[in-house]
Design an enzyme around this catalytic site. Structure first.
Site, PDB file in Angstrom:
ATOM      1  CG  ASP A  11      -1.774   1.179   1.373  1.00  0.00           C
ATOM      2  OD1 ASP A  11      -2.423   1.547   0.374  1.00  0.00           O
ATOM      3  OD2 ASP A  11      -1.814   1.765   2.465  1.00  0.00           O
ATOM      4  CG  ASP A  13      -1.326   7.727   0.586  1.00  0.00           C
ATOM      5  OD1 ASP A  13      -0.231   8.224   0.286  1.00  0.00           O
ATOM      6  OD2 ASP A  13      -2.329   7.803  -0.147  1.00  0.00           O
TER       7      ASP A  13
END
Length: 180
Positions: A11, A13
């Site tokens: 991922d 953020d």
């Protein structure tokens, strides 16, 4: 093409960079501590490292595809200073209500990456700071690792993650150990 490569899907953020609630400017990009070392370790151990990220800020009009590409270029540049590299980046630009197949926890982007890079999903891992990352990993039958570096990670209790890591480096070390 035969699937022979293992990948670590990251991922963005809250996992790679500080989550600032819609990263809109390169200037606001801050790579989290130990991330370059983690990615360098994964690179040296032969994993493909691929970012898969939901970026509904595009659909919401907060930033453009061009701005997003500039941010991704900056991430790659900052990591390169530590001999760490990202093999590819896939993002979903859609709004959560659009019903697309690419927005996590859906697996569309992961499946596309697996096709593009000949990845064996059963020997791969999904790492992120939200339940959507873990759910995607579970749906893919890949290992799933929750990192507690994101702002909402403490709310992710009761996760079905295979491992919970304090940092991305802790996650990378666990992944390398599990794949020996």
């Amino acid at each position: 093409m035969e699937s022979v490569t293992s990948a670590v899907f990251l991922d963005r953020d809250g996992t790679i960079n500080r989550d600032v609630n819609y990263l809109r400017r390169v200037h606001d990009l801050e790579i989290l501590p130990k991330v370059p070392q983690a990615i360098n370790l994964l690179n040296r151990c032969g994993f493909k490292v691929i970012i898969v990220t939901n970026q509904s800020g595009v659909a919401r009009g907060y930033f453009t595809h061009s701005t997003l590409n500039d941010i991704h270029t900056a991430i790659k540049h900052q990591l390169a200073q530590y001999d760490a590299f990202i093999d590819d980046i896939y993002y979903c630009p859609h709004h959560p209500n659009d019903g697309c197949s690419c927005r996590k926890p859906n697996t569309g982007l992961f499946l596309q990456a697996a096709r593009d890079h000949a990845i064996n999903l059963s020997t791969s891992c999904v790492v992120g700071d939200k339940h959507t990352d873990i759910a995607a990993g579970n749906a893919l039958k890949s290992r799933a690792v929750l990192v507690t570096t994101g702002p909402t990670a403490s709310q992710e209790k009761g996760t079905s993650a295979d491992f919970v890591a304090a940092t991305l480096l802790d996650a990378a070390e666990w992944i390398v150990h599990k794949n020996r």
